[in-house]
Motif scaffolding. Structure first.
Motif, PDB file in Angstrom:
ATOM      1  N   VAL A  43      43.398  30.013  21.153  1.00 35.70           N
ATOM      2  CA  VAL A  43      44.658  30.158  20.421  1.00 35.70           C
ATOM      3  C   VAL A  43      44.440  30.266  18.917  1.00 35.70           C
ATOM      4  CG1 VAL A  43      46.849  29.028  19.914  1.00 35.70           C
ATOM      5  CG2 VAL A  43      45.955  28.991  22.229  1.00 35.70           C
ATOM      6  N   GLU A  44      43.690  29.355  18.342  1.00 35.47           N
ATOM      7  CA  GLU A  44      43.558  29.325  16.890  1.00 35.47           C
ATOM      8  C   GLU A  44      42.520  30.313  16.359  1.00 35.47           C
ATOM      9  OE1 GLU A  44      42.878  25.317  15.647  1.00 35.47           O
ATOM     10  OE2 GLU A  44      44.785  24.615  16.487  1.00 35.47           O
ATOM     11  N   LYS A  45      41.397  30.435  17.054  1.00 30.82           N
ATOM     12  CA  LYS A  45      40.330  31.314  16.570  1.00 30.82           C
ATOM     13  C   LYS A  45      40.382  32.706  17.189  1.00 30.82           C
ATOM     14  CE  LYS A  45      37.242  27.497  15.521  1.00 30.82           C
ATOM     15  NZ  LYS A  45      35.921  26.912  15.733  1.00 30.82           N
ATOM     16  N   HIS A  46      41.324  32.936  18.108  1.00 25.65           N
ATOM     17  CA  HIS A  46      41.540  34.240  18.752  1.00 25.65           C
ATOM     18  C   HIS A  46      40.273  34.795  19.395  1.00 25.65           C
ATOM     19  CE1 HIS A  46      45.490  34.254  16.979  1.00 25.65           C
ATOM     20  NE2 HIS A  46      44.951  34.032  15.774  1.00 25.65           N
ATOM     21  N   ASN A  47      39.601  33.942  20.141  1.00 22.98           N
ATOM     22  CA  ASN A  47      38.376  34.339  20.821  1.00 22.98           C
ATOM     23  C   ASN A  47      38.748  35.079  22.108  1.00 22.98           C
ATOM     24  OD1 ASN A  47      35.897  34.550  22.056  1.00 22.98           O
ATOM     25  ND2 ASN A  47      35.234  32.493  21.465  1.00 22.98           N
ATOM     26  N   THR A  48      38.806  36.402  22.024  1.00 24.33           N
ATOM     27  CA  THR A  48      39.247  37.223  23.146  1.00 24.33           C
ATOM     28  C   THR A  48      38.280  37.154  24.321  1.00 24.33           C
ATOM     29  OG1 THR A  48      40.268  38.717  21.555  1.00 24.33           O
ATOM     30  CG2 THR A  48      40.013  39.529  23.793  1.00 24.33           C
ATOM     31  N   ALA A  49      37.000  37.149  24.043  1.00 20.81           N
ATOM     32  CA  ALA A  49      36.011  37.100  25.115  1.00 20.81           C
ATOM     33  C   ALA A  49      36.147  35.806  25.919  1.00 20.81           C
ATOM     34  CB  ALA A  49      34.605  37.212  24.546  1.00 20.81           C
ATOM     35  N   LEU A  50      36.371  34.704  25.247  1.00 22.67           N
ATOM     36  CA  LEU A  50      36.554  33.433  25.943  1.00 22.67           C
ATOM     37  C   LEU A  50      37.855  33.429  26.737  1.00 22.67           C
ATOM     38  CD1 LEU A  50      35.447  30.611  26.473  1.00 22.67           C
ATOM     39  CD2 LEU A  50      36.689  29.827  24.457  1.00 22.67           C
ATOM     40  N   ALA A  51      38.895  34.059  26.197  1.00 24.41           N
ATOM     41  CA  ALA A  51      40.169  34.145  26.917  1.00 24.41           C
ATOM     42  C   ALA A  51      40.008  34.939  28.212  1.00 24.41           C
ATOM     43  CB  ALA A  51      41.234  34.776  26.035  1.00 24.41           C
ATOM     44  N   VAL A  52      39.264  36.021  28.162  1.00 25.51           N
ATOM     45  CA  VAL A  52      39.006  36.814  29.371  1.00 25.51           C
ATOM     46  C   VAL A  52      38.190  36.004  30.369  1.00 25.51           C
ATOM     47  CG1 VAL A  52      37.803  38.855  30.246  1.00 25.51           C
ATOM     48  CG2 VAL A  52      39.230  39.032  28.206  1.00 25.51           C
ATOM     49  N   LEU A  53      37.206  35.276  29.886  1.00 25.39           N
ATOM     50  CA  LEU A  53      36.374  34.447  30.754  1.00 25.39           C
ATOM     51  C   LEU A  53      37.193  33.348  31.427  1.00 25.39           C
ATOM     52  CD1 LEU A  53      33.444  33.839  31.699  1.00 25.39           C
ATOM     53  CD2 LEU A  53      33.357  32.194  29.826  1.00 25.39           C
ATOM     54  N   VAL A  54      38.037  32.661  30.664  1.00 23.03           N
ATOM     55  CA  VAL A  54      38.861  31.589  31.223  1.00 23.03           C
ATOM     56  C   VAL A  54      39.890  32.170  32.191  1.00 23.03           C
ATOM     57  CG1 VAL A  54      40.590  29.837  30.646  1.00 23.03           C
ATOM     58  CG2 VAL A  54      38.500  30.003  29.318  1.00 23.03           C
ATOM     59  N   GLY A  55      40.448  33.334  31.879  1.00 28.17           N
ATOM     60  CA  GLY A  55      41.379  33.987  32.796  1.00 28.17           C
ATOM     61  C   GLY A  55      40.716  34.376  34.100  1.00 28.17           C
ATOM     62  N   SER A  56      39.510  34.888  34.016  1.00 28.34           N
ATOM     63  CA  SER A  56      38.751  35.239  35.230  1.00 28.34           C
ATOM     64  C   SER A  56      38.421  33.995  36.039  1.00 28.34           C
ATOM     65  CB  SER A  56      37.468  35.968  34.859  1.00 28.34           C
ATOM     66  OG  SER A  56      37.757  37.140  34.160  1.00 28.34           O
ATOM     67  N   PHE A  57      38.064  32.931  35.350  1.00 31.09           N
ATOM     68  CA  PHE A  57      37.795  31.655  36.018  1.00 31.09           C
ATOM     69  C   PHE A  57      39.043  31.159  36.746  1.00 31.09           C
ATOM     70  CE2 PHE A  57      38.007  27.001  35.823  1.00 31.09           C
ATOM     71  CZ  PHE A  57      36.916  26.680  36.604  1.00 31.09           C
ATOM     72  N   ALA A  58      40.196  31.256  36.088  1.00 27.92           N
ATOM     73  CA  ALA A  58      41.451  30.805  36.698  1.00 27.92           C
ATOM     74  C   ALA A  58      41.788  31.642  37.935  1.00 27.92           C
ATOM     75  CB  ALA A  58      42.589  30.865  35.689  1.00 27.92           C
ATOM     76  N   LEU A  59      41.596  32.944  37.860  1.00 27.14           N
ATOM     77  CA  LEU A  59      41.843  33.792  39.022  1.00 27.14           C
ATOM     78  C   LEU A  59      40.889  33.467  40.170  1.00 27.14           C
ATOM     79  CD1 LEU A  59      42.534  37.265  37.407  1.00 27.14           C
ATOM     80  CD2 LEU A  59      44.128  35.854  38.699  1.00 27.14           C
ATOM     81  N   GLY A  60      39.624  33.283  39.847  1.00 20.42           N
ATOM     82  CA  GLY A  60      38.640  32.944  40.878  1.00 20.42           C
ATOM     83  C   GLY A  60      38.949  31.612  41.537  1.00 20.42           C
ATOM     84  N   MET A  61      39.277  30.614  40.734  1.00 15.10           N
ATOM     85  CA  MET A  61      39.622  29.301  41.302  1.00 15.10           C
ATOM     86  C   MET A  61      40.903  29.386  42.122  1.00 15.10           C
ATOM     87  SD  MET A  61      37.263  27.203  40.772  1.00 15.10           S
ATOM     88  CE  MET A  61      38.140  25.833  41.479  1.00 15.10           C
ATOM     89  N   SER A  62      41.849  30.203  41.691  1.00 14.00           N
ATOM     90  CA  SER A  62      43.084  30.370  42.454  1.00 14.00           C
ATOM     91  C   SER A  62      42.803  30.958  43.833  1.00 14.00           C
ATOM     92  CB  SER A  62      44.057  31.272  41.698  1.00 14.00           C
ATOM     93  OG  SER A  62      44.425  30.707  40.489  1.00 14.00           O
ATOM     94  N   LEU A  63      41.920  31.925  43.886  1.00 13.27           N
ATOM     95  CA  LEU A  63      41.564  32.514  45.178  1.00 13.27           C
ATOM     96  C   LEU A  63      40.866  31.500  46.083  1.00 13.27           C
ATOM     97  CD1 LEU A  63      40.341  36.033  44.062  1.00 13.27           C
ATOM     98  CD2 LEU A  63      42.366  35.502  45.402  1.00 13.27           C
ATOM     99  N   ILE A  64      39.976  30.713  45.515  1.00 20.73           N
ATOM    100  CA  ILE A  64      39.271  29.693  46.300  1.00 20.73           C
ATOM    101  C   ILE A  64      40.249  28.633  46.807  1.00 20.73           C
ATOM    102  CG2 ILE A  64      37.590  27.822  46.154  1.00 20.73           C
ATOM    103  CD1 ILE A  64      36.023  29.651  44.187  1.00 20.73           C
ATOM    104  N   ILE A  65      41.155  28.189  45.957  1.00 20.41           N
ATOM    105  CA  ILE A  65      42.129  27.162  46.352  1.00 20.41           C
ATOM    106  C   ILE A  65      43.064  27.714  47.426  1.00 20.41           C
ATOM    107  CG2 ILE A  65      44.099  25.795  45.534  1.00 20.41           C
ATOM    108  CD1 ILE A  65      42.556  25.634  42.817  1.00 20.41           C
ATOM    109  N   ALA A  66      43.520  28.966  47.242  1.00 18.53           N
ATOM    110  CA  ALA A  66      44.409  29.575  48.235  1.00 18.53           C
ATOM    111  C   ALA A  66      43.714  29.723  49.585  1.00 18.53           C
ATOM    112  CB  ALA A  66      44.881  30.943  47.746  1.00 18.53           C
ATOM    113  N   ALA A  67      42.450  30.094  49.575  1.00 20.04           N
ATOM    114  CA  ALA A  67      41.707  30.223  50.838  1.00 20.04           C
ATOM    115  C   ALA A  67      41.489  28.863  51.482  1.00 20.04           C
ATOM    116  CB  ALA A  67      40.369  30.915  50.585  1.00 20.04           C
ATOM    117  N   ALA A  68      41.265  27.844  50.680  1.00 20.42           N
ATOM    118  CA  ALA A  68      41.050  26.505  51.234  1.00 20.42           C
ATOM    119  C   ALA A  68      42.336  25.931  51.826  1.00 20.42           C
ATOM    120  CB  ALA A  68      40.517  25.576  50.147  1.00 20.42           C
ATOM    121  N   ILE A  69      43.455  26.198  51.181  1.00 21.45           N
ATOM    122  CA  ILE A  69      44.738  25.690  51.681  1.00 21.45           C
ATOM    123  C   ILE A  69      45.202  26.470  52.905  1.00 21.45           C
ATOM    124  CG2 ILE A  69      47.188  25.485  51.118  1.00 21.45           C
ATOM    125  CD1 ILE A  69      46.373  24.691  48.315  1.00 21.45           C
ATOM    126  N   HIS A  70      44.916  27.744  52.916  1.00 20.43           N
ATOM    127  CA  HIS A  70      45.367  28.582  54.032  1.00 20.43           C
ATOM    128  C   HIS A  70      44.649  28.185  55.288  1.00 20.43           C
ATOM    129  CE1 HIS A  70      47.008  31.816  56.238  1.00 20.43           C
ATOM    130  NE2 HIS A  70      45.892  32.496  56.314  1.00 20.43           N
TER     131      HIS A  70
END
Length: 70
Positions: A43-70
């Protein structure tokens, strides 16, 4: 039939809430394991590469959690 629908609706709400809690917990754990504050870097330093990495991590974890719950 209405009891089954209500049971399924409650189960879906509980599993959705559980998935959100687990995803939030994994983000907090990841934030604690990194040597810097992820939110401040994004947010403060506008690190776009880190934002993409964290977004990808969130998507990956969401898929893993959804598969585990399903």
């Amino acid at each position: 039939m209405e009891a089954t629908l209500l049971t399924n609706l409650v189960a879906a709400i509980v599993f959705a809430a559980l998935g959100i809690v687990v995803l939030f917990a994994t983000f907090i754990i990841t934030d604690r394991l990194t040597p810097y504050d992820l939110w401040r870097e994004i947010v403060e330093k506008h690190n776009t590469a880190l934002a993409v990495l964290v977004g990808s991590f969130a998507l990956g974890m969401s898929l893993i959690i959804a598969a585990a719950i399903h």
